[in-house]
Design an enzyme around this catalytic site. Structure first.
Site, mmCIF file in Angstrom:
data_model
loop_
_atom_site.group_PDB
_atom_site.id
_atom_site.type_symbol
_atom_site.label_atom_id
_atom_site.label_comp_id
_atom_site.label_asym_id
_atom_site.label_seq_id
_atom_site.Cartn_x
_atom_site.Cartn_y
_atom_site.Cartn_z
ATOM 1 N N LYS A 35 0.847 -1.198 0.000
ATOM 2 C CA LYS A 35 0.000 0.000 0.000
ATOM 3 C C LYS A 35 0.880 1.244 0.000
ATOM 4 O O LYS A 35 2.093 1.169 0.200
ATOM 5 C CB LYS A 35 -0.922 -0.007 1.216
ATOM 6 C CG LYS A 35 -0.197 0.003 2.553
ATOM 7 C CD LYS A 35 -1.171 -0.055 3.708
ATOM 8 C CE LYS A 35 -0.419 -0.041 5.046
ATOM 9 N NZ LYS A 35 -1.342 -0.011 6.202
ATOM 10 N N TYR A 261 17.170 30.290 6.759
ATOM 11 C CA TYR A 261 16.005 30.996 7.284
ATOM 12 C C TYR A 261 15.996 31.026 8.812
ATOM 13 O O TYR A 261 16.441 30.089 9.474
ATOM 14 C CB TYR A 261 14.718 30.301 6.817
ATOM 15 C CG TYR A 261 14.399 30.519 5.357
ATOM 16 C CD1 TYR A 261 14.170 31.796 4.844
ATOM 17 C CD2 TYR A 261 14.310 29.431 4.490
ATOM 18 C CE1 TYR A 261 13.869 31.982 3.506
ATOM 19 C CE2 TYR A 261 13.999 29.617 3.150
ATOM 20 C CZ TYR A 261 13.780 30.895 2.661
ATOM 21 O OH TYR A 261 13.473 31.086 1.341
#
Length: 364
Positions: A35, A261
């Protein structure tokens, strides 16, 4: 020109892991859980490599369609079953197995019985909620659901019936919950002449008494574990994915200057800082802690500053061969994905499932 961020899938590791699981669960059939696009490794790729699995487990009808489209005739179980009456014709045509976990699914099958008209019967897996409390019939409702499935079996709607559950805490080997769930499952299915499956990846290695007729291997196939403080190699597994990129810049930054940042990292000395072509738009988690490990030219170092959309910055102090074009390994090989995941407060499955479409996949 494409970005250099690449996920390499190691076929030999996938095959090794399947065989290792077979040995660990000797005598049991192995369902390969593929899956979530095979936990981010590529559904068609992985299923093709693991075509010797006794069955595949998927999450959706579309996954079954994809497996049949590449010519695989293995048993395929949709782990949460069908959702509506319109799913039944396609399930029959594609010879898919379905979980039966809820009253509404029984009602759909019973309503369809009159119009079945000799069509292919559906093999079903009766799901028992033995304590996960997510999907499945409560233990005191299992016998009644089984009787209804037997009635549908007599009408030609249902073929083989099997039983399945799911463990909530099998990654905690000292937690009594797993054996309590096993006891509840065994009691609920007592006297039923059917095959059973309870063991997921963690239980295959941590709770051999859970193996039953089938085991369901998910993360273990890809060389991963969710056992706290462990990696797949601790259980004899090999990582099936290496995520890597390259340095696209090497900069000399002065002591006291900040990198990236939010000025999260301040250089403690004059130092070399590498810039690698990978970021959260590739699926690498932005939330990793300062100091998350990476390998540069095969040498262990750490991320500094905040991971940005397309780039990350790396501490190159004491790294030999730290030049533009040098390889950067984000996980795989000597850097387990589970270790990186711990720095992001998550599990390895989450990381491999999160890789985005702009990452180039290659095979090895």
């Amino acid at each position: 020109m494409s970005r250099p961020t690449t996920a390499t899938i190691h076929h030999a590791a996938l095959r090794h892991n399947l065989q290792h699981i077979r040995k660990a669960a000797a005598g049991a059939n192995v369902m390969a859980v593929v899956k979530a696009d095979a936990y981010g490794h590529g559904l068609e790729r992985v299923a093709g490599v693991l075509r010797d699995a006794d069955a595949f487990g998927v999450a959706a009808l579309g996954d079954l369609e994809r497996l049949r489209a590449i010519g695989l005739g293995n048993r395929v179980l949709i782990l949460s079953g069908f959702d509506e009456p319109a799913d039944l014709p396609k399930l029959r045509d594609l010879a898919g197995d379905t979980a039966i976990h809820h009253e509404f699914q029984l009602e759909i099958l019973e309503a369809a019985a009159a119009q079945w008209n000799g069509a292919q019967a559906l093999d079903v897996w009766l799901k028992v909620d033995s304590g996960m409390h997510r999907l499945g019939f409560a233990p005191d409702k299992v016998a009644g659901a089984y009787v209804r499935l037997q009635r549908l079996q007599q009408q030609g709607v249902v073929g083989e019936i099997r039983a399945i559950n799911h463990f909530a805490s099998s990654d905690e080997f000292e937690n009594p919950k797993t054996l309590q769930q096993l006891q509840a499952f065994d009691a609920a299915t007592h006297g039923m002449s059917i095959e059973r499956t309870t063991a997921n990846s963690a239980a295959i290695f941590g709770f051999p008494q859970t193996h039953r007729n089938w085991v369901r291997a998910g993360g273990a196939l890809y060389g991963q574990t969710v056992v706290e403080g462990k990696c797949g190699a601790d259980f004899g597994l090999r990582p099936a994915m290496t995520l890597h990129t390259r340095l696209i810049a090497v900069n000399s930054i002065q002591q006291g200057e900040t990198v990236g940042y939010s000025e999260r990292f301040r250089c403690p000395e004059n130092m070399l800082v590498g810039v690698a072509a990978v970021g959260y738009a590739d699926g690498y988690p932005r939330i990793v802690e300062e100091g998350t490990p990476v390998l540069v030219a095969g040498q262990r170092t750490q991320i500094i500053g905040r991971v940005s959309m397309d780039l990350m910055t790396i501490d190159l102090r004491n790294i030999q061969g730290a030049e533009v074009g040098a390889s950067v390994t984000l996980w795989g090989g000597d850097l387990p994905v589970e270790e990186v995941a711990r720095h992001a407060g998550t599990i390895g499955y989450d990381l491999t499932c999160s890789i985005t479409r702009r990452v180039l996949f290659t095979d090895a």
